[in-house]
Design a protein around this motif. Structure first.
Motif, PDB file in Angstrom:
ATOM      1  N   MET A   1       0.852  -1.178   0.000  1.00  0.00           N
ATOM      2  CA  MET A   1       0.000   0.000   0.000  1.00  0.00           C
ATOM      3  C   MET A   1       0.894   1.237   0.000  1.00  0.00           C
ATOM      4  O   MET A   1       1.872   1.294   0.727  1.00  0.00           O
ATOM      5  N   CYS A   2       0.569   2.204  -0.818  1.00  0.00           N
ATOM      6  CA  CYS A   2       1.385   3.416  -0.878  1.00  0.00           C
ATOM      7  C   CYS A   2       1.137   4.278   0.365  1.00  0.00           C
ATOM      8  O   CYS A   2       0.094   4.164   0.994  1.00  0.00           O
ATOM      9  N   PRO A   3       2.111   5.132   0.726  1.00  0.00           N
ATOM     10  CA  PRO A   3       1.940   5.968   1.920  1.00  0.00           C
ATOM     11  C   PRO A   3       0.681   6.831   1.869  1.00  0.00           C
ATOM     12  O   PRO A   3       0.026   7.048   2.876  1.00  0.00           O
ATOM     13  N   ARG A   4       0.344   7.328   0.683  1.00  0.00           N
ATOM     14  CA  ARG A   4      -0.854   8.163   0.567  1.00  0.00           C
ATOM     15  C   ARG A   4      -2.102   7.355   0.912  1.00  0.00           C
ATOM     16  O   ARG A   4      -2.998   7.838   1.609  1.00  0.00           O
ATOM     17  N   ALA A   5      -2.178   6.144   0.411  1.00  0.00           N
ATOM     18  CA  ALA A   5      -3.331   5.297   0.706  1.00  0.00           C
ATOM     19  C   ALA A   5      -3.386   4.965   2.186  1.00  0.00           C
ATOM     20  O   ALA A   5      -4.464   4.936   2.781  1.00  0.00           O
ATOM     21  N   ALA A   6      -2.235   4.741   2.801  1.00  0.00           N
ATOM     22  CA  ALA A   6      -2.192   4.450   4.237  1.00  0.00           C
ATOM     23  C   ALA A   6      -2.700   5.646   5.038  1.00  0.00           C
ATOM     24  O   ALA A   6      -3.449   5.491   6.004  1.00  0.00           O
ATOM     25  N   ARG A   7      -2.301   6.861   4.623  1.00  0.00           N
ATOM     26  CA  ARG A   7      -2.774   8.070   5.325  1.00  0.00           C
ATOM     27  C   ARG A   7      -4.278   8.221   5.143  1.00  0.00           C
ATOM     28  O   ARG A   7      -4.989   8.606   6.073  1.00  0.00           O
ATOM     29  N   SER A   8      -4.772   7.932   3.951  1.00  0.00           N
ATOM     30  CA  SER A   8      -6.199   8.035   3.693  1.00  0.00           C
ATOM     31  C   SER A   8      -6.977   7.054   4.559  1.00  0.00           C
ATOM     32  O   SER A   8      -7.996   7.403   5.144  1.00  0.00           O
ATOM     33  N   CYS A   9      -6.479   5.826   4.652  1.00  0.00           N
ATOM     34  CA  CYS A   9      -7.138   4.814   5.487  1.00  0.00           C
ATOM     35  C   CYS A   9      -7.110   5.227   6.956  1.00  0.00           C
ATOM     36  O   CYS A   9      -8.101   5.070   7.667  1.00  0.00           O
ATOM     37  N   ALA A  10      -5.979   5.765   7.402  1.00  0.00           N
ATOM     38  CA  ALA A  10      -5.865   6.202   8.792  1.00  0.00           C
ATOM     39  C   ALA A  10      -6.820   7.356   9.072  1.00  0.00           C
ATOM     40  O   ALA A  10      -7.472   7.400  10.123  1.00  0.00           O
ATOM     41  N   ALA A  11      -6.925   8.292   8.136  1.00  0.00           N
ATOM     42  CA  ALA A  11      -7.832   9.429   8.308  1.00  0.00           C
ATOM     43  C   ALA A  11      -9.280   8.950   8.354  1.00  0.00           C
ATOM     44  O   ALA A  11     -10.072   9.413   9.185  1.00  0.00           O
ATOM     45  N   ARG A  12      -9.627   8.032   7.487  1.00  0.00           N
ATOM     46  CA  ARG A  12     -10.996   7.515   7.485  1.00  0.00           C
ATOM     47  C   ARG A  12     -11.299   6.761   8.774  1.00  0.00           C
ATOM     48  O   ARG A  12     -12.383   6.908   9.348  1.00  0.00           O
ATOM     49  N   ALA A  13     -10.355   5.964   9.244  1.00  0.00           N
ATOM     50  CA  ALA A  13     -10.563   5.225  10.496  1.00  0.00           C
ATOM     51  C   ALA A  13     -10.715   6.188  11.670  1.00  0.00           C
ATOM     52  O   ALA A  13     -11.585   6.002  12.531  1.00  0.00           O
ATOM     53  N   SER A  14      -9.901   7.237  11.695  1.00  0.00           N
ATOM     54  CA  SER A  14     -10.004   8.235  12.772  1.00  0.00           C
ATOM     55  C   SER A  14     -11.339   8.961  12.693  1.00  0.00           C
ATOM     56  O   SER A  14     -11.994   9.185  13.716  1.00  0.00           O
ATOM     57  N   GLY A  15     -11.741   9.346  11.483  1.00  0.00           N
ATOM     58  CA  GLY A  15     -13.019  10.020  11.300  1.00  0.00           C
ATOM     59  C   GLY A  15     -14.183   9.149  11.736  1.00  0.00           C
ATOM     60  O   GLY A  15     -15.127   9.624  12.371  1.00  0.00           O
ATOM     61  N   LYS A  16     -14.096   7.863  11.420  1.00  0.00           N
ATOM     62  CA  LYS A  16     -15.158   6.934  11.819  1.00  0.00           C
ATOM     63  C   LYS A  16     -15.237   6.832  13.337  1.00  0.00           C
ATOM     64  O   LYS A  16     -16.334   6.858  13.912  1.00  0.00           O
ATOM     65  N   ARG A  17     -14.086   6.752  13.993  1.00  0.00           N
ATOM     66  CA  ARG A  17     -14.076   6.681  15.463  1.00  0.00           C
ATOM     67  C   ARG A  17     -14.656   7.956  16.082  1.00  0.00           C
ATOM     68  O   ARG A  17     -15.441   7.889  17.031  1.00  0.00           O
ATOM     69  N   LEU A  18     -14.268   9.118  15.549  1.00  0.00           N
ATOM     70  CA  LEU A  18     -14.790  10.375  16.078  1.00  0.00           C
ATOM     71  C   LEU A  18     -16.301  10.482  15.871  1.00  0.00           C
ATOM     72  O   LEU A  18     -17.029  10.918  16.773  1.00  0.00           O
ATOM     73  N   LEU A  19     -16.789  10.088  14.691  1.00  0.00           N
ATOM     74  CA  LEU A  19     -18.218  10.125  14.428  1.00  0.00           C
ATOM     75  C   LEU A  19     -18.957   9.179  15.364  1.00  0.00           C
ATOM     76  O   LEU A  19     -19.977   9.551  15.951  1.00  0.00           O
ATOM     77  N   THR A  20     -18.443   7.971  15.530  1.00  0.00           N
ATOM     78  CA  THR A  20     -19.084   6.997  16.417  1.00  0.00           C
ATOM     79  C   THR A  20     -19.147   7.530  17.846  1.00  0.00           C
ATOM     80  O   THR A  20     -20.181   7.425  18.513  1.00  0.00           O
ATOM     81  N   ARG A  21     -18.068   8.128  18.303  1.00  0.00           N
ATOM     82  CA  ARG A  21     -18.054   8.702  19.659  1.00  0.00           C
ATOM     83  C   ARG A  21     -19.083   9.831  19.775  1.00  0.00           C
ATOM     84  O   ARG A  21     -19.829   9.899  20.750  1.00  0.00           O
TER      85      ARG A  21
END
Length: 98
Positions: free
Chosen positions: A1-21
């Motif tokens: 996975m390219c670094p950009r894709a990894a950052r995108s996945c991390a951002a989406r996972a963080s956003g999902k956690r914040l929304l869920t909270r």
């Protein structure tokens, strides 16, 4: 996975956690998911790149946050600047007034 894709996945996972909270705490609507939230954020980012819509960005940010957030204390204070008259902000996306 390219670094950009990894950052995108991390951002989406963080956003999902914040929304869920936020949903668990009752300050965000329960009927939206992370995909909805990222689509709205992407739309706001696109607006920022549109010179003809620049005068509306703060107001539209307020519209989106009002649509997502449920608790008044959680809502940021959006600019109350009036919306310019139709066509006053320059050409719209099709070369005509907005």
């Amino acid at each position: 996975m390219c670094p950009r894709a990894a950052r995108s996945c991390a951002a989406r996972a963080s956003g999902k956690r914040l929304l869920t909270r936020a949903q668990d705490e009752g300050v965000a609507r329960g009927d939206i998911d992370a995909t909805d939230l990222f689509a709205l954020a992407g739309a706001l980012a696109w607006l920022g790149d549109q010179p003809a819509l620049a005068p509306r960005v703060d107001r539209l940010f307020g519209v989106v946050t009002d649509a997502v957030l449920t608790a008044p204390a959680a809502r940021p204070q959006a600019s109350q600047a009036p919306v310019p008259a139709r066509g006053a902000a320059g050409p719209g996306p099709c070369g005509r007034g907005s």
